[in-house]
Design a protein around this motif. Sequence first.
Motif, PDB file in Angstrom:
ATOM      1  N   VAL A   1       0.846  -1.200   0.000  1.00 39.23           N
ATOM      2  CA  VAL A   1       0.000   0.000   0.000  1.00 39.23           C
ATOM      3  C   VAL A   1       0.880   1.248   0.000  1.00 39.23           C
ATOM      4  O   VAL A   1       0.631   2.210  -0.739  1.00 39.23           O
ATOM      5  N   LEU A   2       1.934   1.221   0.804  1.00 38.21           N
ATOM      6  CA  LEU A   2       2.850   2.369   0.847  1.00 38.21           C
ATOM      7  C   LEU A   2       3.526   2.595  -0.508  1.00 38.21           C
ATOM      8  O   LEU A   2       3.640   3.724  -0.987  1.00 38.21           O
ATOM      9  N   LEU A   3       3.943   1.480  -1.119  1.00 34.06           N
ATOM     10  CA  LEU A   3       4.595   1.567  -2.431  1.00 34.06           C
ATOM     11  C   LEU A   3       3.645   2.210  -3.449  1.00 34.06           C
ATOM     12  O   LEU A   3       4.033   3.066  -4.240  1.00 34.06           O
ATOM     13  N   SER A   4       2.387   1.789  -3.390  1.00 31.00           N
ATOM     14  CA  SER A   4       1.379   2.364  -4.286  1.00 31.00           C
ATOM     15  C   SER A   4       1.233   3.854  -4.047  1.00 31.00           C
ATOM     16  O   SER A   4       1.125   4.642  -4.991  1.00 31.00           O
TER      17      SER A   4
ATOM     18  N   ALA B   1      12.689  -0.550   4.145  1.00 31.60           N
ATOM     19  CA  ALA B   1      13.082   0.309   5.267  1.00 31.60           C
ATOM     20  C   ALA B   1      12.659   1.756   5.019  1.00 31.60           C
ATOM     21  O   ALA B   1      12.138   2.423   5.926  1.00 31.60           O
ATOM     22  N   GLN B   2      12.851   2.214   3.801  1.00 30.58           N
ATOM     23  CA  GLN B   2      12.512   3.603   3.487  1.00 30.58           C
ATOM     24  C   GLN B   2      11.002   3.830   3.491  1.00 30.58           C
ATOM     25  O   GLN B   2      10.530   4.898   3.887  1.00 30.58           O
ATOM     26  N   LEU B   3      10.250   2.816   3.051  1.00 25.41           N
ATOM     27  CA  LEU B   3       8.787   2.934   3.091  1.00 25.41           C
ATOM     28  C   LEU B   3       8.339   3.108   4.538  1.00 25.41           C
ATOM     29  O   LEU B   3       7.479   3.939   4.852  1.00 25.41           O
ATOM     30  N   ARG B   4       8.932   2.304   5.404  1.00 28.80           N
ATOM     31  CA  ARG B   4       8.627   2.376   6.830  1.00 28.80           C
ATOM     32  C   ARG B   4       8.948   3.773   7.367  1.00 28.80           C
ATOM     33  O   ARG B   4       8.138   4.407   8.057  1.00 28.80           O
ATOM     34  N   LYS B   5      10.141   4.261   7.038  1.00 31.93           N
ATOM     35  CA  LYS B   5      10.580   5.574   7.518  1.00 31.93           C
ATOM     36  C   LYS B   5       9.664   6.683   7.006  1.00 31.93           C
ATOM     37  O   LYS B   5       9.360   7.635   7.717  1.00 31.93           O
ATOM     38  N   LEU B   6       9.261   6.507   5.750  1.00 31.10           N
ATOM     39  CA  LEU B   6       8.366   7.486   5.136  1.00 31.10           C
ATOM     40  C   LEU B   6       7.063   7.553   5.926  1.00 31.10           C
ATOM     41  O   LEU B   6       6.527   8.629   6.215  1.00 31.10           O
ATOM     42  N   ASP B   7       6.589   6.363   6.296  1.00 32.41           N
ATOM     43  CA  ASP B   7       5.335   6.275   7.040  1.00 32.41           C
ATOM     44  C   ASP B   7       5.499   6.873   8.443  1.00 32.41           C
ATOM     45  O   ASP B   7       4.655   7.645   8.896  1.00 32.41           O
ATOM     46  N   ASP B   8       6.617   6.515   9.081  1.00 30.75           N
ATOM     47  CA  ASP B   8       6.884   7.060  10.417  1.00 30.75           C
ATOM     48  C   ASP B   8       7.002   8.576  10.360  1.00 30.75           C
ATOM     49  O   ASP B   8       6.469   9.288  11.217  1.00 30.75           O
TER      50      ASP B   8
ATOM     51  N   PHE C   1       2.510  14.749  10.194  1.00 36.30           N
ATOM     52  CA  PHE C   1       1.099  15.025   9.878  1.00 36.30           C
ATOM     53  C   PHE C   1       0.117  14.207  10.717  1.00 36.30           C
ATOM     54  O   PHE C   1      -1.083  14.227  10.489  1.00 36.30           O
ATOM     55  N   GLN C   2       0.641  13.434  11.621  1.00 34.26           N
ATOM     56  CA  GLN C   2      -0.179  12.600  12.513  1.00 34.26           C
ATOM     57  C   GLN C   2      -1.099  11.651  11.751  1.00 34.26           C
ATOM     58  O   GLN C   2      -2.219  11.361  12.141  1.00 34.26           O
ATOM     59  N   LYS C   3      -0.651  11.196  10.608  1.00 34.63           N
ATOM     60  CA  LYS C   3      -1.381  10.133   9.914  1.00 34.63           C
ATOM     61  C   LYS C   3      -0.411   9.348   9.042  1.00 34.63           C
ATOM     62  O   LYS C   3       0.735   9.786   8.846  1.00 34.63           O
ATOM     63  N   SER C   4      -0.892   8.213   8.567  1.00 35.37           N
ATOM     64  CA  SER C   4      -0.008   7.378   7.752  1.00 35.37           C
ATOM     65  C   SER C   4       0.299   8.103   6.441  1.00 35.37           C
ATOM     66  O   SER C   4      -0.471   8.965   6.004  1.00 35.37           O
ATOM     67  N   PHE C   5       1.406   7.726   5.838  1.00 38.02           N
ATOM     68  CA  PHE C   5       1.803   8.349   4.570  1.00 38.02           C
ATOM     69  C   PHE C   5       0.680   8.260   3.550  1.00 38.02           C
ATOM     70  O   PHE C   5       0.345   9.225   2.866  1.00 38.02           O
ATOM     71  N   SER C   6       0.075   7.067   3.482  1.00 40.68           N
ATOM     72  CA  SER C   6      -0.965   6.854   2.475  1.00 40.68           C
ATOM     73  C   SER C   6      -2.196   7.715   2.712  1.00 40.68           C
ATOM     74  O   SER C   6      -2.940   8.017   1.785  1.00 40.68           O
ATOM     75  N   ALA C   7      -2.403   8.102   3.949  1.00 42.59           N
ATOM     76  CA  ALA C   7      -3.599   8.890   4.253  1.00 42.59           C
ATOM     77  C   ALA C   7      -3.352  10.383   4.084  1.00 42.59           C
ATOM     78  O   ALA C   7      -4.273  11.185   4.135  1.00 42.59           O
TER      79      ALA C   7
END
Lengths: 163, 567
Positions: free
Chosen positions: A35-38, A80-87, A93-99
């Motif tokens: 989902v993050l990759l998308s 790892a970078q997807l995770r970091k991006l999400d963190d 922004f207090q929400k997941s990257f995808s949101a």
Amino acid sequence: MAASGSLIALPSWAARWTQADVVGFASSFTTSEQVLLSSVADTIIPAGNSIGALSVGVDKFLVKLIDNCYEKEVQDNVKAQLRKLDDGAQQSFQKSFSACDLQQRQESLLKLASSNDKAENEFFKLMKSETIRGFSTSREVMVDHQKYKVAPGHYYGCVDVKA
Amino acid sequence: MANFNIDSTDDRTYDAIVIGSGASGGWAAKELCDKGLKTLILERGRDVKHIKDYPTASKGPWQFEYRGTVPLDARKDFQTARFVREETFHWAIKDDEQPFIQEKPFRWFRGYHVGGKSLLWARQTQRWSDFDFEGPARDGFAIDWPIRYKDLEPWYAHVEKFAGIAGNKDGLAELPDSECVPGFEMSCLEKHFKESLQKNYGDRYLIQGRCAHITDPQQIHIDQGRHKCQNQALCNRGCVYGGYFSSNASTLPWAMKTKKLTIRPFSVVHSIIYDEKKGKASGVRIVDGNTKETIDFYAKVIFVNASTINSNAILLNSTSSRFPNGFGNDSGLLGKYVAWHNYRGKANATYDGFKDKRTDGRNPSNAYIPRFRNVRKQDMNFLRGYAIGVAGGRGTFSDTSMIGDQLRDNLLNPQLGSWNIASWMQGETVPLEKNHVRLHPDLKDKYGIPQLIISCDWSENDDKMTEDYVQQSREMFEKAGFTNITAVDTKTPPGSDIHEMGGVRMGHDPKDSLLNKWNQFHHCKNVFVTDGACMTSTSCQNPTLTFMAITARAANYAVEEMKRKNL
């Protein structure tokens, strides 16, 4: 936005996803990583009022490509970078990257583009170049937009540029 | 040999055996079959049937799962292979198929399947002239060619009419005209460059390169089942239209129609069998690529067309009491005087004019400047000279420096770029004894055949010639008003040109050559070598057309000699 009992919040375009859509083929990427990759692909080439990375299937292309055509070190860095991006998105922004909205996601990604961290930088370059490749070589772009034909082709050495 | 699974010797006996099915092997088979000889082609790779075995021919980029990249798992046995792309992976050769030793860096491209490199070539077909055949004698290198242009002229015409060559009548003594169907167009920039060369030099001509594409199918092409070139420019996937010449589209199916031809794929040739009593070759020994079984095939006449370096390898491995140092090798020169083409020089530039014009579509050919150095007399500080390939056009591009909506819009709406022009050097190299191939004394491949050592390097003559190209290409671009000029010596290793030649050279005298003027071994008249291995010098023209013409000539001579009971 809560989506189908999963721990991650899915953006609106993913709300209609089923498990089968995400893991339709064996992948080393978890559902949330996919989902993050998308979201990354969607950030690099958003659809706007036209077509974007996701409408031409770049998300699925990226998962397969990185799974099967890149060495494990590259795969691990992508994850790892997807995770970091999400963190990072959670922190900023207090929400997941995808949101996040498009502007927030672009801001997060562009930080990696100018980063001095080689791993971040390489992740950005890889995501961008492969998203561009997936998009530009899609049927929708090549045939519908650029009128590419496998055959018959033609060659004219000197034609007028259309005004 | 013990051949428990094989039928009687009779079933393994033919009139002629051709080793290899590429451009020259295909021509040998066609000519021999047309004359009624029962012919066997031994091909070390798999079969490739025209159309049916071009799995990617009609695919758009989006139809490749990885958009061209071959997955790691699939390519792990192809670390040194070429054509490792999804579009062309069916031509890639596994690392363990034929390992070889590079005593000096050498890029060896091979086509190990039915059709060989005729499916993969650049399809440029320029004739030689007597400025080329007389080169060694005039300039005092290598040895004199035993043939001249007039010997080959009718055979050039013969293969050109059948293969289909697109080009123009240019009327240049240094590049005799071919039998042509209409050539592809030149772009406005190429025409501009042509005019500038005429104005500034007088003896430098930009012409449309002659290439083996059918722009206007004649009856002879229709009879082969081939069609007009569709300008796909996807040639090296295999062409379902037969728009360009390959053995698969042209000579092999033609020979097959005579019912005289047998093609045996997976037949890795070990050696040529010499019959000491009869004083001639009796056949060819192969190792079956699948079963690893050794099998002998017999024939009255043998054509060696395994591609330059592999033909050398086979002949070096063909030892007997009579020929302990390799087949027909009394002179000790087998494997020596290997030469190739110098493609080290490259140049690029842009042009500011023709803003209201563009090119449209894909050009399967390119423009070409025939050799202009040392043509009529020696006047440079290096021997021989170079031709120049030229391609100039105007394409589109998208600015991809950003991400987001602008990136998408740019990708969906590519902009016209500036006019670009590229040129590349195609230099003659002078054959030297030290540039050679030989067999390794101990190392063998998986078929039990000795591994080959390739020992080829650039010479001072090549360096000087490259320097001249770099200087001249820059000057020619400047005089044409081009800008952003780069011209460099890329110093790529030999072999990148895929034009290796020699090692089994033709000549007048058995003391300093292996083959006579009919491509027969001086010391064994029923074996002919007619691929690049036979070449005495390299000229600078793309060589395949000349290999094909030499082959057709030799094959017809072989048939006549058989009729005269001389073979």
